[in-house]
Write an enzyme that holds these catalytic residues in place. Structure first.
Site, PDB file in Angstrom:
ATOM      1  N   VAL A  78      40.643  38.644  23.773  1.00  0.00           N
ATOM      2  CA  VAL A  78      40.976  40.031  23.147  1.00  0.00           C
ATOM      3  C   VAL A  78      40.969  39.794  21.639  1.00  0.00           C
ATOM      4  CG1 VAL A  78      42.944  41.373  23.018  1.00  0.00           C
ATOM      5  CG2 VAL A  78      42.017  40.944  25.608  1.00  0.00           C
ATOM      6  N   GLU A 125      44.606  47.078  25.632  1.00  0.00           N
ATOM      7  CA  GLU A 125      43.076  46.511  26.075  1.00  0.00           C
ATOM      8  C   GLU A 125      42.286  47.302  27.398  1.00  0.00           C
ATOM      9  OE1 GLU A 125      40.674  46.007  23.291  1.00  0.00           O
ATOM     10  OE2 GLU A 125      39.868  46.372  25.126  1.00  0.00           O
ATOM     11  N   PHE A 126      40.744  47.890  27.188  1.00  0.00           N
ATOM     12  CA  PHE A 126      40.392  47.295  29.206  1.00  0.00           C
ATOM     13  C   PHE A 126      38.978  47.208  28.508  1.00  0.00           C
ATOM     14  CE2 PHE A 126      43.605  51.075  28.256  1.00  0.00           C
ATOM     15  CZ  PHE A 126      44.247  51.783  29.326  1.00  0.00           C
ATOM     16  N   GLU A 166      35.787  40.847  30.921  1.00  0.00           N
ATOM     17  CA  GLU A 166      35.728  39.814  29.722  1.00  0.00           C
ATOM     18  C   GLU A 166      33.863  39.681  30.637  1.00  0.00           C
ATOM     19  OE1 GLU A 166      37.040  35.977  31.034  1.00  0.00           O
ATOM     20  OE2 GLU A 166      39.319  36.797  31.093  1.00  0.00           O
ATOM     21  N   LYS A 182      47.902  51.104  31.203  1.00  0.00           N
ATOM     22  CA  LYS A 182      47.293  49.928  31.482  1.00  0.00           C
ATOM     23  C   LYS A 182      47.245  49.074  32.915  1.00  0.00           C
ATOM     24  CE  LYS A 182      45.255  46.194  31.061  1.00  0.00           C
ATOM     25  NZ  LYS A 182      43.661  46.196  30.591  1.00  0.00           N
ATOM     26  N   GLY A 216      39.091  38.201  41.667  1.00  0.00           N
ATOM     27  CA  GLY A 216      40.103  36.729  40.565  1.00  0.00           C
ATOM     28  C   GLY A 216      40.213  37.465  39.068  1.00  0.00           C
ATOM     29  N   CYS A 260      43.250  38.659  35.466  1.00  0.00           N
ATOM     30  CA  CYS A 260      44.074  40.148  34.810  1.00  0.00           C
ATOM     31  C   CYS A 260      44.495  41.121  36.138  1.00  0.00           C
ATOM     32  CB  CYS A 260      42.895  40.894  34.067  1.00  0.00           C
ATOM     33  SG  CYS A 260      43.173  40.402  32.397  1.00  0.00           S
ATOM     34  N   LYS A 293      33.570  35.565  37.425  1.00  0.00           N
ATOM     35  CA  LYS A 293      32.768  36.990  37.655  1.00  0.00           C
ATOM     36  C   LYS A 293      31.662  36.091  36.933  1.00  0.00           C
ATOM     37  CE  LYS A 293      32.950  40.117  34.911  1.00  0.00           C
ATOM     38  NZ  LYS A 293      33.699  41.219  33.505  1.00  0.00           N
TER      39      LYS A 293
HETATM   40  P1  NAD Z   1      43.852  33.510  26.287  1.00  0.00           P
HETATM   41  O1  NAD Z   1      44.323  32.859  26.855  1.00  0.00           O
HETATM   42  O2  NAD Z   1      41.851  34.013  26.178  1.00  0.00           O
HETATM   43  O3  NAD Z   1      44.017  33.300  24.287  1.00  0.00           O
HETATM   44  C1  NAD Z   1      45.259  33.927  24.377  1.00  0.00           C
HETATM   45  C2  NAD Z   1      45.514  33.236  23.008  1.00  0.00           C
HETATM   46  O4  NAD Z   1      47.310  33.637  21.840  1.00  0.00           O
HETATM   47  C3  NAD Z   1      45.510  31.519  22.933  1.00  0.00           C
HETATM   48  O5  NAD Z   1      44.598  31.322  22.185  1.00  0.00           O
HETATM   49  C4  NAD Z   1      46.797  30.715  23.000  1.00  0.00           C
HETATM   50  O6  NAD Z   1      46.586  29.533  22.036  1.00  0.00           O
HETATM   51  C5  NAD Z   1      47.055  32.100  21.972  1.00  0.00           C
HETATM   52  N1  NAD Z   1      48.152  32.058  21.745  1.00  0.00           N
HETATM   53  C6  NAD Z   1      49.739  31.814  21.978  1.00  0.00           C
HETATM   54  N2  NAD Z   1      51.041  32.205  21.479  1.00  0.00           N
HETATM   55  C7  NAD Z   1      50.802  32.448  20.585  1.00  0.00           C
HETATM   56  C8  NAD Z   1      51.281  32.240  19.276  1.00  0.00           C
HETATM   57  N3  NAD Z   1      52.663  32.657  19.593  1.00  0.00           N
HETATM   58  N4  NAD Z   1      51.258  32.203  18.573  1.00  0.00           N
HETATM   59  C9  NAD Z   1      49.082  32.575  18.155  1.00  0.00           C
HETATM   60  N5  NAD Z   1      48.302  32.325  18.936  1.00  0.00           N
HETATM   61  C10 NAD Z   1      49.273  32.250  20.196  1.00  0.00           C
HETATM   62  O7  NAD Z   1      44.376  35.216  26.756  1.00  0.00           O
HETATM   63  P2  NAD Z   1      43.000  36.605  26.484  1.00  0.00           P
HETATM   64  O8  NAD Z   1      42.272  36.491  27.928  1.00  0.00           O
HETATM   65  O9  NAD Z   1      42.763  36.873  25.396  1.00  0.00           O
HETATM   66  O10 NAD Z   1      44.189  38.250  27.058  1.00  0.00           O
HETATM   67  C11 NAD Z   1      45.115  38.435  26.273  1.00  0.00           C
HETATM   68  C12 NAD Z   1      46.067  39.371  26.639  1.00  0.00           C
HETATM   69  O11 NAD Z   1      45.626  40.413  26.658  1.00  0.00           O
HETATM   70  C13 NAD Z   1      46.554  38.844  27.834  1.00  0.00           C
HETATM   71  O12 NAD Z   1      48.168  39.934  27.906  1.00  0.00           O
HETATM   72  C14 NAD Z   1      46.097  40.260  28.913  1.00  0.00           C
HETATM   73  O13 NAD Z   1      46.665  40.471  29.545  1.00  0.00           O
HETATM   74  C15 NAD Z   1      45.192  41.101  28.043  1.00  0.00           C
HETATM   75  N6  NAD Z   1      44.000  41.137  28.126  1.00  0.00           N
HETATM   76  C16 NAD Z   1      42.597  40.561  28.884  1.00  0.00           C
HETATM   77  C17 NAD Z   1      41.488  41.238  29.137  1.00  0.00           C
HETATM   78  C18 NAD Z   1      40.310  39.859  29.028  1.00  0.00           C
HETATM   79  O14 NAD Z   1      39.460  40.819  29.765  1.00  0.00           O
HETATM   80  N7  NAD Z   1      40.574  38.604  28.656  1.00  0.00           N
HETATM   81  C19 NAD Z   1      41.563  41.768  29.422  1.00  0.00           C
HETATM   82  C20 NAD Z   1      41.961  42.941  28.506  1.00  0.00           C
HETATM   83  C21 NAD Z   1      43.508  42.916  28.593  1.00  0.00           C
HETATM   84  C1  UGA Z   2      39.015  43.438  34.126  1.00  0.00           C
HETATM   85  C2  UGA Z   2      39.327  45.128  34.436  1.00  0.00           C
HETATM   86  O1  UGA Z   2      37.784  45.376  34.448  1.00  0.00           O
HETATM   87  C3  UGA Z   2      39.067  45.614  32.807  1.00  0.00           C
HETATM   88  O2  UGA Z   2      38.852  47.194  32.511  1.00  0.00           O
HETATM   89  C4  UGA Z   2      40.553  45.255  32.243  1.00  0.00           C
HETATM   90  O3  UGA Z   2      40.700  44.605  30.896  1.00  0.00           O
HETATM   91  C5  UGA Z   2      40.540  43.607  32.486  1.00  0.00           C
HETATM   92  O4  UGA Z   2      40.345  43.295  33.685  1.00  0.00           O
HETATM   93  C6  UGA Z   2      41.873  43.014  31.763  1.00  0.00           C
HETATM   94  O5  UGA Z   2      42.875  44.169  31.715  1.00  0.00           O
HETATM   95  O6  UGA Z   2      42.547  42.191  31.699  1.00  0.00           O
HETATM   96  P1  UGA Z   2      38.005  41.849  34.221  1.00  0.00           P
HETATM   97  O7  UGA Z   2      38.464  41.081  34.773  1.00  0.00           O
HETATM   98  O8  UGA Z   2      36.613  40.634  32.706  1.00  0.00           O
HETATM   99  O9  UGA Z   2      38.165  42.875  33.491  1.00  0.00           O
HETATM  100  O10 UGA Z   2      36.716  41.408  35.385  1.00  0.00           O
HETATM  101  P2  UGA Z   2      35.724  42.795  36.035  1.00  0.00           P
HETATM  102  O11 UGA Z   2      34.591  43.590  35.977  1.00  0.00           O
HETATM  103  O12 UGA Z   2      37.120  44.136  36.871  1.00  0.00           O
HETATM  104  O13 UGA Z   2      36.397  41.707  37.818  1.00  0.00           O
HETATM  105  C7  UGA Z   2      37.169  41.420  38.051  1.00  0.00           C
HETATM  106  C8  UGA Z   2      36.788  40.517  39.888  1.00  0.00           C
HETATM  107  O14 UGA Z   2      36.230  41.766  40.417  1.00  0.00           O
HETATM  108  C9  UGA Z   2      35.966  40.188  39.490  1.00  0.00           C
HETATM  109  O15 UGA Z   2      36.508  38.634  40.322  1.00  0.00           O
HETATM  110  C10 UGA Z   2      34.675  40.581  39.888  1.00  0.00           C
HETATM  111  O16 UGA Z   2      33.667  39.632  40.631  1.00  0.00           O
HETATM  112  C11 UGA Z   2      36.087  41.073  41.160  1.00  0.00           C
HETATM  113  N1  UGA Z   2      34.523  42.447  41.904  1.00  0.00           N
HETATM  114  C12 UGA Z   2      34.526  43.590  40.697  1.00  0.00           C
HETATM  115  C13 UGA Z   2      34.330  42.818  43.166  1.00  0.00           C
HETATM  116  O17 UGA Z   2      34.999  42.511  43.400  1.00  0.00           O
HETATM  117  N2  UGA Z   2      34.450  43.974  43.036  1.00  0.00           N
HETATM  118  C14 UGA Z   2      34.092  44.718  42.098  1.00  0.00           C
HETATM  119  O18 UGA Z   2      33.360  46.244  42.763  1.00  0.00           O
HETATM  120  C15 UGA Z   2      33.967  45.178  41.083  1.00  0.00           C
END
Ligand code: NAD
Ligand code: UGA
Length: 429
Positions: A11, A149-150, A153, A204, A257, A260, A320
């Protein structure tokens, strides 16, 4: 604008690159020094389509550093994008967010807009506000904004440029932050939902919980289809035409999986229970997801028998396609379960690395062919595009057995069967 993004993960890094592309000067800061070193030498520490190119394109407006204090002092808008992983009891580990709160308290000396993008448990933004005041930060020096954030990945860059909405949660009486948020997102075409801090947090969790619910629902329907020789893909396609239902997130498979859905459903349940609210629907969603793999492990047992002498090729390790992320991957859970049952497991993934901790003999192959060679069963656990276009005639010659389990319903069964292979999908004839 001068923006600091704390956290250089999926993110934070994507936000940094997109905000720089929108014309802002962005300091992306992470406590992980190796991550910052990699970024400063032009390497992206994560695989996300288009991200490296976007970072490269905007390098004159992007700075990477591990100095959190200086980054906070020098920028007026601070995005919190650190991880919020799950704890064993289902609640959220807020230690990374709390460490940012400490850094904010120590470094806020001029007016700041603190914008939470991390997914934080209900009530956290108000708590951050209270904590900063308690730690002595003057109330006139900061505003808290919740901006969940929505993005998904695998399509993070695209999703951030083309969101279906931008949610802006504001504190009561905050009359300045909305204009700042509009300036930050100038250039992004999406409806802006302006609401309270608490509403933004609930939006969210409800969004992720609803999507997870759709998946578990269709997986339960797939189990019923399986017993009545019906095809869940036709069922999903038909019901999806009703706009009240919608066609998305109805792909049956071995479950959801990622970093999130599993943790956010747990966190939502935990927040509800803390206020005495029961969550039978959300718990059923979890239960279907947790038991979905077992249905297919039972099928492997009944079709190929004795595990000690049998090889299973697992295609897919990432949670995924189009990502290298293996957090809470169902493919990894499958590999772990098969390994514990003493199957000889050989996995393959185009990008992800198999986490080997706790595995007895399961290994990752360099090529698809190496994974499949002499396999009694081939299991598709992640729907990577390259698996959909496999030459099944060749696959038949590589395999010792003939069982193909399509755990993502991503292949046409006729294509597999015409080469003399046995096809089992998820609730599919
Ligand atoms: P991530 O683990 O990929 O990245 C987090 C980063 O933060 C790491 O690089 C870590 O080293 C750094 N960090 C931790 N503590 C810190 C600090 N105190 N100062 C500076 N850096 C620090 O996580 P992500 O997947 O990017 O997710 C971040 C957040 O966004 C989570 O709350 C997650 O639920 C949310 N989110 C993730 C997604 C997604 O698709 N991955 C989508 C929407 C929301
Ligand atoms: C999900 C949400 O789609 C995002 O909107 C959100 O921002 C994010 O979580 C988050 O909060 O971090 P993401 O986890 O990247 O995004 O991936 P998805 O595409 O949603 O898939 C999640 C899992 O569901 C995967 O394992 C995928 O294989 C599975 N899936 C998805 C199914 O089994 N069936 C489906 O129809 C869709």
């Amino acid at each position: 604008m001068d923006i600091c993004v704390i956290g250089a993960g999926y993110v934070g890094l994507t936000s940094s690159a997109v905000l720089a592309d929108l014309g802002h000067h962005v300091t992306c800061v992470d406590k992980n020094k190796e991550r910052i070193q990699a970024l400063n030498s032009g390497e992206s520490p994560i695989f996300e389509p288009g991200l490296s190119e976007l970072i490269q394109k905007n390098q004159n407006r992007l700075t990477f550093t591990d100095d959190v204090g200086e980054a906070i002092q020098k920028n007026s808008c601070i995005f919190i994008c650190v991880g919020t992983p799950p704890l064993p009891d289902g609640s959220t580990d807020l230690s990374y967010v709390m460490s940012v709160v400490d850094d904010l308290a120590a470094n806020i000396t001029s007016k700041k807009t603190v914008i939470t993008k991390s997914t934080v448990p209900l009530g956290t933004n108000e708590m951050i506000h209270r904590l900063l005041l308690k730690k002595g930060v003057s109330p006139g020096l900061f505003r808290i904004v919740s901006n969940p954030e929505f993005l998904r990945e695998g399509s993070a860059v695209h999703d951030m440029f083309h969101p279906d909405k931008t949610v802006i949660g504001l504190q009561h009486g905050d009359t300045t932050s909305l204009e700042i948020m509009k300036q930050i997102y100038k250039g992004i075409q999406a409806p802006m939902i302006v609401t309270t801090l608490n509403d933004a947090e609930v939006i969210k969790f409800t969004s992720n919980a609803f999507l997870a619910t759709k998946i578990s629902f269709i997986n339960e329907v797939a189990r019923i289809c399986d017993r009545y020789q019906a095809d869940v893909t036709s069922v999903a396609a038909a019901i999806g035409l009703d706009p009240r239902i919608g066609k998305h997130f109805l792909q049956a498979g071995v479950g959801y999986g990622g970093s999130c859905f599993p943790k956010d459903v747990s966190s939502f349940i935990h927040s509800a229970k803390q206020r005495g609210v029961e969550t039978p629907i959300l718990e059923a969603v979890q239960s279907v997801n947790e038991t979905q793999l077992d249905v297919y492990i039972d099928k492997i047992h009944s079709y190929i028998g004795d595990s000690l002498t049998k090889k299973v090729a697992v295609l897919g390790i990432a949670f995924k396609p189009n990502t290298d992320d293996t957090r809470s991957s169902r493919a990894v859970a499958l590999i772990q379960k098969l390994d514990a049952l003493k199957f000889n497991v050989m996995a393959y993934d185009p990008k992800a690395i198999l986490p080997t901790e706790g595995l007895k003999t399961a290994k990752q192959a360099e090529t698809i062919a190496d994974a499949i060679l002499d396999a009694d069963c081939l299991f598709i656990a992640t729907d990577w595009p390259s698996f959909k276009t496999l030459d099944w005639k060749k696959v038949k010659t590589w395999m010792k057995g003939d069982l193909v389990i399509d755990g993502r319903n991503c292949i046409d069964p006729k294509e597999i069967r015409k080469h003399g292979l046995r096809y089992i999908g998820v609730g599919r004839v």
